[in-house]
Design a protein around this motif. Structure first.
Motif, PDB file in Angstrom:
ATOM      1  N   ALA A  66       0.826  -1.223   0.000  1.00 23.17           N
ATOM      2  CA  ALA A  66       0.000   0.000   0.000  1.00 23.17           C
ATOM      3  C   ALA A  66       0.853   1.264   0.000  1.00 23.17           C
ATOM      4  CB  ALA A  66      -0.941  -0.005   1.209  1.00 23.17           C
ATOM      5  N   LEU A  67       2.113   1.128   0.395  1.00 21.65           N
ATOM      6  CA  LEU A  67       2.970   2.324   0.483  1.00 21.65           C
ATOM      7  C   LEU A  67       3.094   3.039  -0.861  1.00 21.65           C
ATOM      8  CD1 LEU A  67       5.936   1.203   2.770  1.00 21.65           C
ATOM      9  CD2 LEU A  67       3.940   2.585   3.388  1.00 21.65           C
ATOM     10  N   GLN A  68       3.072   2.242  -1.945  1.00 29.21           N
ATOM     11  CA  GLN A  68       3.274   2.863  -3.271  1.00 29.21           C
ATOM     12  C   GLN A  68       2.090   3.748  -3.675  1.00 29.21           C
ATOM     13  OE1 GLN A  68       2.879  -0.040  -6.674  1.00 29.21           O
ATOM     14  NE2 GLN A  68       2.712  -1.465  -4.963  1.00 29.21           N
ATOM     15  N   TYR A  69       0.963   3.613  -2.962  1.00 30.56           N
ATOM     16  CA  TYR A  69      -0.210   4.445  -3.280  1.00 30.56           C
ATOM     17  C   TYR A  69      -0.234   5.736  -2.462  1.00 30.56           C
ATOM     18  CZ  TYR A  69      -1.914   0.242  -5.576  1.00 30.56           C
ATOM     19  OH  TYR A  69      -2.036  -0.846  -6.406  1.00 30.56           O
ATOM     20  N   ILE A 112      -9.447  13.932   1.628  1.00 30.00           N
ATOM     21  CA  ILE A 112      -8.221  13.158   1.831  1.00 30.00           C
ATOM     22  C   ILE A 112      -7.924  12.395   0.537  1.00 30.00           C
ATOM     23  CG2 ILE A 112      -7.199  11.338   3.238  1.00 30.00           C
ATOM     24  CD1 ILE A 112      -9.334  12.114   5.384  1.00 30.00           C
ATOM     25  N   GLU A 113      -6.658  12.325   0.181  1.00 28.51           N
ATOM     26  CA  GLU A 113      -6.288  11.689  -1.098  1.00 28.51           C
ATOM     27  C   GLU A 113      -6.524  10.175  -1.045  1.00 28.51           C
ATOM     28  OE1 GLU A 113      -5.837  12.268  -4.736  1.00 28.51           O
ATOM     29  OE2 GLU A 113      -5.632  13.998  -3.414  1.00 28.51           O
ATOM     30  N   ILE A 114      -6.000   9.507  -0.025  1.00 29.28           N
ATOM     31  CA  ILE A 114      -6.248   8.053   0.062  1.00 29.28           C
ATOM     32  C   ILE A 114      -6.545   7.645   1.499  1.00 29.28           C
ATOM     33  CG2 ILE A 114      -4.770   7.449  -1.917  1.00 29.28           C
ATOM     34  CD1 ILE A 114      -2.977   6.071   0.358  1.00 29.28           C
ATOM     35  N   TYR A 115      -7.319   6.561   1.584  1.00 30.48           N
ATOM     36  CA  TYR A 115      -7.629   5.941   2.858  1.00 30.48           C
ATOM     37  C   TYR A 115      -7.147   4.495   2.783  1.00 30.48           C
ATOM     38  CZ  TYR A 115     -10.453   4.009   6.670  1.00 30.48           C
ATOM     39  OH  TYR A 115     -10.867   3.391   7.827  1.00 30.48           O
ATOM     40  N   VAL A 116      -6.387   4.063   3.767  1.00 29.30           N
ATOM     41  CA  VAL A 116      -5.877   2.688   3.793  1.00 29.30           C
ATOM     42  C   VAL A 116      -6.469   1.975   5.002  1.00 29.30           C
ATOM     43  CG1 VAL A 116      -3.821   1.226   3.921  1.00 29.30           C
ATOM     44  CG2 VAL A 116      -3.731   3.397   2.656  1.00 29.30           C
ATOM     45  N   ASP A 117      -7.132   0.846   4.740  1.00 24.12           N
ATOM     46  CA  ASP A 117      -7.762   0.126   5.845  1.00 24.12           C
ATOM     47  C   ASP A 117      -7.889  -1.353   5.486  1.00 24.12           C
ATOM     48  OD1 ASP A 117      -9.000  -0.432   8.233  1.00 24.12           O
ATOM     49  OD2 ASP A 117     -10.782   0.782   7.858  1.00 24.12           O
ATOM     50  N   ILE A 159      -7.901   2.286  -0.410  1.00 20.36           N
ATOM     51  CA  ILE A 159      -7.037   1.137  -0.662  1.00 20.36           C
ATOM     52  C   ILE A 159      -7.258   0.146   0.479  1.00 20.36           C
ATOM     53  CG2 ILE A 159      -4.663   0.366  -1.111  1.00 20.36           C
ATOM     54  CD1 ILE A 159      -5.500   2.622  -3.000  1.00 20.36           C
ATOM     55  N   CYS A 160      -7.816  -1.012   0.140  1.00 20.47           N
ATOM     56  CA  CYS A 160      -8.087  -2.012   1.176  1.00 20.47           C
ATOM     57  C   CYS A 160      -6.959  -3.047   1.183  1.00 20.47           C
ATOM     58  CB  CYS A 160      -9.426  -2.682   0.910  1.00 20.47           C
ATOM     59  SG  CYS A 160      -9.878  -3.868   2.184  1.00 20.47           S
ATOM     60  N   ILE A 161      -6.462  -3.369   2.366  1.00 14.57           N
ATOM     61  CA  ILE A 161      -5.337  -4.310   2.489  1.00 14.57           C
ATOM     62  C   ILE A 161      -5.782  -5.491   3.349  1.00 14.57           C
ATOM     63  CG2 ILE A 161      -3.479  -2.643   2.093  1.00 14.57           C
ATOM     64  CD1 ILE A 161      -3.199  -2.229   5.081  1.00 14.57           C
ATOM     65  N   ALA A 162      -5.477  -6.710   2.875  1.00 12.81           N
ATOM     66  CA  ALA A 162      -5.965  -7.883   3.604  1.00 12.81           C
ATOM     67  C   ALA A 162      -5.144  -9.117   3.232  1.00 12.81           C
ATOM     68  CB  ALA A 162      -7.432  -8.128   3.266  1.00 12.81           C
ATOM     69  N   ASP A 163      -5.224 -10.111   4.097  1.00 17.70           N
ATOM     70  CA  ASP A 163      -4.633 -11.412   3.764  1.00 17.70           C
ATOM     71  C   ASP A 163      -5.655 -12.217   2.960  1.00 17.70           C
ATOM     72  OD1 ASP A 163      -6.105 -13.485   5.664  1.00 17.70           O
ATOM     73  OD2 ASP A 163      -5.823 -11.616   6.766  1.00 17.70           O
ATOM     74  N   GLN A 164      -5.194 -13.330   2.347  1.00 21.32           N
ATOM     75  CA  GLN A 164      -6.064 -14.016   1.377  1.00 21.32           C
ATOM     76  C   GLN A 164      -7.270 -14.710   2.017  1.00 21.32           C
ATOM     77  OE1 GLN A 164      -3.617 -16.790  -0.789  1.00 21.32           O
ATOM     78  NE2 GLN A 164      -3.440 -18.218   0.914  1.00 21.32           N
ATOM     79  N   SER A 165      -7.233 -14.916   3.342  1.00 21.16           N
ATOM     80  CA  SER A 165      -8.389 -15.556   3.994  1.00 21.16           C
ATOM     81  C   SER A 165      -9.626 -14.663   3.950  1.00 21.16           C
ATOM     82  CB  SER A 165      -8.055 -15.902   5.454  1.00 21.16           C
ATOM     83  OG  SER A 165      -8.005 -14.720   6.239  1.00 21.16           O
ATOM     84  N   LYS A 166      -9.427 -13.380   3.667  1.00 17.52           N
ATOM     85  CA  LYS A 166     -10.551 -12.427   3.698  1.00 17.52           C
ATOM     86  C   LYS A 166     -11.355 -12.422   2.393  1.00 17.52           C
ATOM     87  CE  LYS A 166      -9.198 -10.926   7.747  1.00 17.52           C
ATOM     88  NZ  LYS A 166      -8.614  -9.667   7.991  1.00 17.52           N
ATOM     89  N   LEU A 167     -10.791 -13.016   1.334  1.00 17.01           N
ATOM     90  CA  LEU A 167     -11.457 -12.967   0.033  1.00 17.01           C
ATOM     91  C   LEU A 167     -12.559 -14.032  -0.019  1.00 17.01           C
ATOM     92  CD1 LEU A 167     -11.199 -11.348  -2.585  1.00 17.01           C
ATOM     93  CD2 LEU A 167      -9.643 -13.102  -3.432  1.00 17.01           C
ATOM     94  N   VAL A 168     -13.799 -13.616  -0.291  1.00 19.40           N
ATOM     95  CA  VAL A 168     -14.943 -14.539  -0.298  1.00 19.40           C
ATOM     96  C   VAL A 168     -15.783 -14.300  -1.558  1.00 19.40           C
ATOM     97  CG1 VAL A 168     -15.087 -14.629   2.233  1.00 19.40           C
ATOM     98  CG2 VAL A 168     -16.420 -12.920   0.988  1.00 19.40           C
ATOM     99  N   ASP A 169     -16.604 -15.305  -1.885  1.00 24.48           N
ATOM    100  CA  ASP A 169     -17.524 -15.122  -3.016  1.00 24.48           C
ATOM    101  C   ASP A 169     -18.767 -14.363  -2.580  1.00 24.48           C
ATOM    102  OD1 ASP A 169     -15.922 -16.444  -4.867  1.00 24.48           O
ATOM    103  OD2 ASP A 169     -16.641 -18.404  -4.195  1.00 24.48           O
ATOM    104  N   LEU A 218      -8.046  -3.318  -4.051  1.00 25.15           N
ATOM    105  CA  LEU A 218      -7.913  -4.319  -2.983  1.00 25.15           C
ATOM    106  C   LEU A 218      -6.557  -5.002  -3.144  1.00 25.15           C
ATOM    107  CD1 LEU A 218      -9.171  -6.054  -0.720  1.00 25.15           C
ATOM    108  CD2 LEU A 218     -10.367  -7.364  -2.487  1.00 25.15           C
ATOM    109  N   LEU A 219      -5.738  -4.937  -2.113  1.00 26.73           N
ATOM    110  CA  LEU A 219      -4.424  -5.563  -2.130  1.00 26.73           C
ATOM    111  C   LEU A 219      -4.488  -6.791  -1.229  1.00 26.73           C
ATOM    112  CD1 LEU A 219      -2.202  -2.345  -1.703  1.00 26.73           C
ATOM    113  CD2 LEU A 219      -2.886  -3.490  -3.831  1.00 26.73           C
ATOM    114  N   ILE A 220      -4.382  -7.970  -1.853  1.00 26.99           N
ATOM    115  CA  ILE A 220      -4.507  -9.222  -1.100  1.00 26.99           C
ATOM    116  C   ILE A 220      -3.140  -9.885  -0.990  1.00 26.99           C
ATOM    117  CG2 ILE A 220      -5.472 -11.552  -1.160  1.00 26.99           C
ATOM    118  CD1 ILE A 220      -7.670  -9.771  -0.523  1.00 26.99           C
TER     119      ILE A 220
END
Ligand code: 5RP
Length: 219
Positions: free
Chosen positions: A14-17, A76-81, A114-124, A206-208
């Motif tokens: 996320a730093l690059q954003y 605000i330019e970006i929000y990271v959560d 910009i949403c940051i998460a590990d892969q367990s968070k990705l759902v259908d 979304l950054l997974i």
């Protein structure tokens, strides 16, 4: 790669954003804690941060990052959560840490989320994670009855008060097929302050973090 390493990888990505010299929005949770640590470690030159919780405020201050009141920050330019669940359409469940109301406010005031998460968070389909709803304390029982009518099983988060002095009802056993509609329906219940569906205003990126690196998802 452990879940925590995946969170850290997403946070670093996320730093690059982050635009230099700007005020950014900062969310809440263990993935965001990695992001705050990365901001400090890489000495990213930001003007300051609008925080979504008392917990993140403390960490930002420890990292010597200036915390700016949203009312003084303008857009605000970006929000990271982070997120508790995320779909490939970038709709989210948030609020596992109970900071959903301030998170939704800062997200709304930000140009990009910009949403940051590990892969367990990705759902259908959203809803396996109990959906948090912040409620004015005196309305707790009334709101719970309305949530049952919507097909959920609300459970009071015991011993927990939000930074705004309210309570959280976690709704179990929802299969959320139309997140935007449910988000609006929940907002209409008198006594509800905010709900953890971020569907009408989901993430923009979304950054997974995965075992293979960081996947970048866009709508
Ligand atoms: C807090 C949140 C968090 O973003 C969500 O609970 C994810 O937390 P973590 O990064 O610890 O997995 O919405 O209210």
């Amino acid at each position: 790669m452990s879940i925590d390493s995946q969170k850290q990888a997403a946070a670093e990505a996320a730093l690059q954003y982050v635009p230099e010299g700007c005020c950014i929005g900062v969310g809440t949770g263990s993935t965001v804690n990695h992001f705050i640590a990365a901001l400090a470690r890489h000495r990213v030159p930001i003007a300051g941060a609008v925080s979504s919780s008392e917990a993140s405020t403390r960490l930002l201050q420890q990292a010597r990052i200036e915390v700016i009141d949203l009312n003084s920050a303008g857009d605000i330019e970006i929000y990271v959560d982070g997120a508790d669940e995320a779909t490939r359409h970038l709709q989210l469940i948030k609020g596992g840490g109970g900071a959903l109301t301030r998170e939704k406010i800062v997200a709304a005031a930000s140009r990009r989320f910009i949403c940051i998460a590990d892969q367990s968070k990705l759902v259908d389909v959203l809803g396996r994670f109990p959906l948090p709803v912040e409620v004015i304390p005196m309305a707790r029982s009334y709101v719970a009855r309305q949530l049952v009518k919507l097909g959920g099983q609300p459970v009071l988060r015991e011993g927990f008060n939000t930074d705004n002095g309210n309570v959280i009802l976690d709704i179990h056993n929802l299969k959320i097929l139309d997140p935007s509609k449910l988000e609006s329906q929940l907002n209409e219940i008198t006594g509800v302050v905010c709900n953890g569906l971020f569907a009408r205003r989901g993430a923009d990126t979304l950054l997974i973090g995965t075992d293979r690196g960081v996947d970048v998802l866009k709508p």
